[in-house]
Design an enzyme around this catalytic site. Structure first.
Site, PDB file in Angstrom:
ATOM      1  N   GLU A 267       0.833  -1.202   0.000  1.00  0.00           N
ATOM      2  CA  GLU A 267       0.000   0.000   0.000  1.00  0.00           C
ATOM      3  C   GLU A 267       0.872   1.258   0.000  1.00  0.00           C
ATOM      4  O   GLU A 267       0.525   2.269  -0.628  1.00  0.00           O
ATOM      5  CB  GLU A 267      -0.937  -0.006   1.213  1.00  0.00           C
ATOM      6  CG  GLU A 267      -1.988  -1.099   1.195  1.00  0.00           C
ATOM      7  CD  GLU A 267      -2.885  -1.017  -0.026  1.00  0.00           C
ATOM      8  OE1 GLU A 267      -3.378   0.086  -0.341  1.00  0.00           O
ATOM      9  OE2 GLU A 267      -3.062  -2.067  -0.692  1.00  0.00           O
ATOM     10  N   TRP A 270       1.879   1.652  -3.515  1.00  0.00           N
ATOM     11  CA  TRP A 270       0.792   2.277  -4.291  1.00  0.00           C
ATOM     12  C   TRP A 270       0.834   3.799  -4.103  1.00  0.00           C
ATOM     13  O   TRP A 270       0.644   4.563  -5.064  1.00  0.00           O
ATOM     14  CB  TRP A 270      -0.573   1.748  -3.819  1.00  0.00           C
ATOM     15  CG  TRP A 270      -1.086   0.544  -4.549  1.00  0.00           C
ATOM     16  CD1 TRP A 270      -1.192  -0.722  -4.058  1.00  0.00           C
ATOM     17  CD2 TRP A 270      -1.599   0.485  -5.892  1.00  0.00           C
ATOM     18  NE1 TRP A 270      -1.735  -1.555  -5.003  1.00  0.00           N
ATOM     19  CE2 TRP A 270      -2.005  -0.841  -6.134  1.00  0.00           C
ATOM     20  CE3 TRP A 270      -1.765   1.431  -6.903  1.00  0.00           C
ATOM     21  CZ2 TRP A 270      -2.541  -1.253  -7.350  1.00  0.00           C
ATOM     22  CZ3 TRP A 270      -2.307   1.025  -8.120  1.00  0.00           C
ATOM     23  CH2 TRP A 270      -2.689  -0.300  -8.339  1.00  0.00           C
ATOM     24  N   TRP A 299     -21.006  10.325 -19.961  1.00  0.00           N
ATOM     25  CA  TRP A 299     -21.480  10.284 -18.580  1.00  0.00           C
ATOM     26  C   TRP A 299     -22.902  10.827 -18.481  1.00  0.00           C
ATOM     27  O   TRP A 299     -23.303  11.680 -19.272  1.00  0.00           O
ATOM     28  CB  TRP A 299     -20.566  11.129 -17.681  1.00  0.00           C
ATOM     29  CG  TRP A 299     -19.129  10.710 -17.676  1.00  0.00           C
ATOM     30  CD1 TRP A 299     -18.089  11.314 -18.317  1.00  0.00           C
ATOM     31  CD2 TRP A 299     -18.566   9.577 -16.997  1.00  0.00           C
ATOM     32  NE1 TRP A 299     -16.919  10.648 -18.076  1.00  0.00           N
ATOM     33  CE2 TRP A 299     -17.171   9.573 -17.273  1.00  0.00           C
ATOM     34  CE3 TRP A 299     -19.098   8.569 -16.189  1.00  0.00           C
ATOM     35  CZ2 TRP A 299     -16.310   8.597 -16.766  1.00  0.00           C
ATOM     36  CZ3 TRP A 299     -18.241   7.606 -15.683  1.00  0.00           C
ATOM     37  CH2 TRP A 299     -16.872   7.616 -15.966  1.00  0.00           C
ATOM     38  N   ASN A 334     -10.913   2.121   3.266  1.00  0.00           N
ATOM     39  CA  ASN A 334     -10.423   2.040   1.890  1.00  0.00           C
ATOM     40  C   ASN A 334     -11.249   1.101   1.009  1.00  0.00           C
ATOM     41  O   ASN A 334     -11.516   1.417  -0.162  1.00  0.00           O
ATOM     42  CB  ASN A 334      -8.956   1.596   1.872  1.00  0.00           C
ATOM     43  CG  ASN A 334      -8.363   1.685   0.477  1.00  0.00           C
ATOM     44  OD1 ASN A 334      -8.350   2.749  -0.146  1.00  0.00           O
ATOM     45  ND2 ASN A 334      -7.889   0.564  -0.047  1.00  0.00           N
ATOM     46  N   TRP A 352     -16.423  10.492 -12.876  1.00  0.00           N
ATOM     47  CA  TRP A 352     -15.566  10.268 -11.705  1.00  0.00           C
ATOM     48  C   TRP A 352     -15.062  11.578 -11.104  1.00  0.00           C
ATOM     49  O   TRP A 352     -14.786  11.643  -9.901  1.00  0.00           O
ATOM     50  CB  TRP A 352     -14.378   9.372 -12.055  1.00  0.00           C
ATOM     51  CG  TRP A 352     -13.431   9.926 -13.094  1.00  0.00           C
ATOM     52  CD1 TRP A 352     -13.487   9.713 -14.443  1.00  0.00           C
ATOM     53  CD2 TRP A 352     -12.309  10.790 -12.878  1.00  0.00           C
ATOM     54  NE1 TRP A 352     -12.461  10.384 -15.084  1.00  0.00           N
ATOM     55  CE2 TRP A 352     -11.723  11.057 -14.138  1.00  0.00           C
ATOM     56  CE3 TRP A 352     -11.740  11.362 -11.740  1.00  0.00           C
ATOM     57  CZ2 TRP A 352     -10.597  11.875 -14.307  1.00  0.00           C
ATOM     58  CZ3 TRP A 352     -10.617  12.178 -11.886  1.00  0.00           C
ATOM     59  CH2 TRP A 352     -10.060  12.420 -13.166  1.00  0.00           C
ATOM     60  N   TRP A 375      -9.900   7.094  -7.844  1.00  0.00           N
ATOM     61  CA  TRP A 375     -11.104   7.332  -8.633  1.00  0.00           C
ATOM     62  C   TRP A 375     -10.943   6.878 -10.072  1.00  0.00           C
ATOM     63  O   TRP A 375     -11.857   6.280 -10.651  1.00  0.00           O
ATOM     64  CB  TRP A 375     -11.504   8.815  -8.550  1.00  0.00           C
ATOM     65  CG  TRP A 375     -12.371   9.064  -7.375  1.00  0.00           C
ATOM     66  CD1 TRP A 375     -11.998   9.530  -6.147  1.00  0.00           C
ATOM     67  CD2 TRP A 375     -13.780   8.790  -7.271  1.00  0.00           C
ATOM     68  NE1 TRP A 375     -13.078   9.562  -5.296  1.00  0.00           N
ATOM     69  CE2 TRP A 375     -14.184   9.120  -5.958  1.00  0.00           C
ATOM     70  CE3 TRP A 375     -14.730   8.302  -8.172  1.00  0.00           C
ATOM     71  CZ2 TRP A 375     -15.504   8.978  -5.527  1.00  0.00           C
ATOM     72  CZ3 TRP A 375     -16.046   8.150  -7.736  1.00  0.00           C
ATOM     73  CH2 TRP A 375     -16.417   8.485  -6.432  1.00  0.00           C
TER      74      TRP A 375
END
Length: 459
Positions: A267, A270, A299, A334, A352, A375
């Site tokens: 993590e 990331w 969208w 998360n 998004w 996102w």
């Protein structure tokens, strides 16, 4: 006299800019408040309050080191070079010391300061490995996380990730003057402030929960995650300190990919990955899709649907509980961030960017790199995003990660009476009148999303 320019790095330990400034001689500290710029960046009032509290705590620590901290307001980044030029002349500043930030406007601000001829010395303190140091054989930034992590781990094995110690006081203690920021505030008292607390929270997590992190991290009712993200976002903790503590207690973590420690270190990788991407691809700071094909996705425009999602009134209990957790606490687990992001972008087909902005406006741990990365991952528009055809089923996610409905009951008290079997999607005859009906059928939404995102699979 040297100047420490404080940004989002509210710590004394492992602060490269602070250590370098004090080593160079007498130092004073400056925090520049930029309310107009913060509004444009959608700074959450709860994060502003947290920042103000952390700033005052750090200023008290600096006072013990003999460093006076001052706060000045410069509404826009564009006005900072001229302000700093005057400030340096008034205080006879020989060098400005600061830690870098990866966001585009912040990078441009620093370049403008350097272009103005000011003696700005920049240090890397926001990542474990500095952006630009982890790259493919061709010398490019990775576009997929797994090979990035492999190279990242190889670099770690070469050393160089040990945190810096706290600097030695260079002068007698000075008086501390409280600082107030001119920005809308929301109470952040749920989160204690201070480097000492953050270090203790890190130590407690590593000693008592890290071993089982992989097994329980996705269960929001169990509170098994580190909850350190607000401290990382504000730089109260450095990621190097987190990695160091994990490896101190689990020396073989990097060689044990199935362990809880390796999972958590991933993590942290990331986090570095998204920050490196922000530097390598500045368009990500400007609201652009990483994947060009995503520009052709259409969208839906529905303020009613978006508002229902924001309020936690979608009719899907896990989604609603997660959004209510965000609204009430300024934080969200998360796993639930992925669930609600998938629901907004795939079930409701809402852009998004609207979800990213809402998170920025609400989260105490808002961080552009992680927020944008998460996102775009959920929306299948980003770097190393989930395939467009992977659409989270909110009921299945609920049954899997909140099987007893404990988390749902905490934030959706109107569903408390339902059994574990019925709480994940209440049947019409069991659903309380005051609880929203499901706003869209999952099967219908999935097919609609597959049609809409088919553009990502062409060519």
């Amino acid at each position: 006299m040297n100047l420490l320019w404080i940004r989002k790095d509210f710590r004394i330990n492992d602060n490269p800019a602070l250590s370098a400034a004090l080593a160079a001689g007498p130092t004073r500290a400056l925090f520049i408040s930029s309310p107009t710029q913060w509004h444009q960046h959608h700074l959450a009032p709860i994060q502003a309050d947290f920042m103000q509290r952390q700033l005052n705590t750090m200023a008290q620590q600096l006072a013990q080191l003999g460093v006076v901290t001052e706060c000045c307001q410069v509404d826009r980044f564009a006005d900072i070079p001229s302000f700093l030029s005057d400030y340096c002349q008034r205080h006879q500043i020989l060098g400005i010391y600061a830690n870098t930030e990866p966001e585009l406007n912040e990078v441009r601000r620093d370049k403008a300061v350097l272009s103005a001829g000011l003696p700005l010395h920049l240090f890397e303190g926001h990542s474990i490995l500095a952006p630009g140091t982890v790259y493919t054989q061709a010398g490019d930034m990775f576009k997929v996380f797994t090979p990035f992590r492999k190279q990242w781990l190889a670099k770690l094995a070469q050393g160089g990730s040990v945190p810096l110690p706290a600097p030695t006081p260079m002068a007698a203690p000075v008086e501390f003057t409280p600082i107030t920021l001119a920005y809308p505030m929301r109470d952040s008292q749920l989160w204690p402030v201070g480097e000492e607390h953050a270090q203790q929270a890190l130590s407690d997590f590593v000693q008592h929960r890290l071993a089982d992190y992989k097994s329980y991290r996705d269960m929001p009712a169990l509170e098994q995650t580190s909850c350190l993200s607000p401290y990382l976002a504000m730089g109260v903790l450095s990621p190097r300190q987190c990695l160091h503590q994990a490896r101190l207690h689990f020396p073989d973590a990097l060689e044990q990919p199935d362990s809880g420690a390796f999972c958590w270190i991933s993590e942290l990788a990331w986090r570095d990955f998204y920050r490196h991407l922000l530097i390598a691809h500045p368009k990500l700071s400007m609201g652009h899709n990483f994947v060009a094909k995503a520009d052709h996705a259409v969208w839906r425009e529905s303020e009613a649907d978006f508002n229902a999602w924001c309020a936690g009134e979608t009719g899907y209990p896990l989604v609603d509980a997660a959004m209510r957790q965000l609204n009430q606490t300024g934080w969200m687990h998360n796993r639930l961030r992925m669930v609600v992001a998938s629901f907004l972008t795939k079930h409701l087909l809402i852009d998004w960017r609207k979800g990213e902005r809402y998170f920025s406006e609400q989260l105490i741990d808002a961080d552009l790199a992680a927020n944008n990365g998460g996102w775009q991952w959920a929306a299948s528009t980003g770097c190393d995003a989930q395939p467009y055809f992977r659409i989270f089923n909110p009921v299945r996610q609920s049954e899997r990660f909140d099987p007893d409905g404990t988390f749902i009951r905490k934030y959706c008290p109107e569903l408390t009476h339902l059994s574990a079997k019925n709480i994940h999607l209440p049947k019409p005859e069991l659903r309380p009148i005051r609880y929203a009906k499901p706003m869209v059928d999952h099967s219908f939404a999935r097919k609609r999303a597959l049609d809409a995102f088919a553009v990502l699979g062409k060519g």
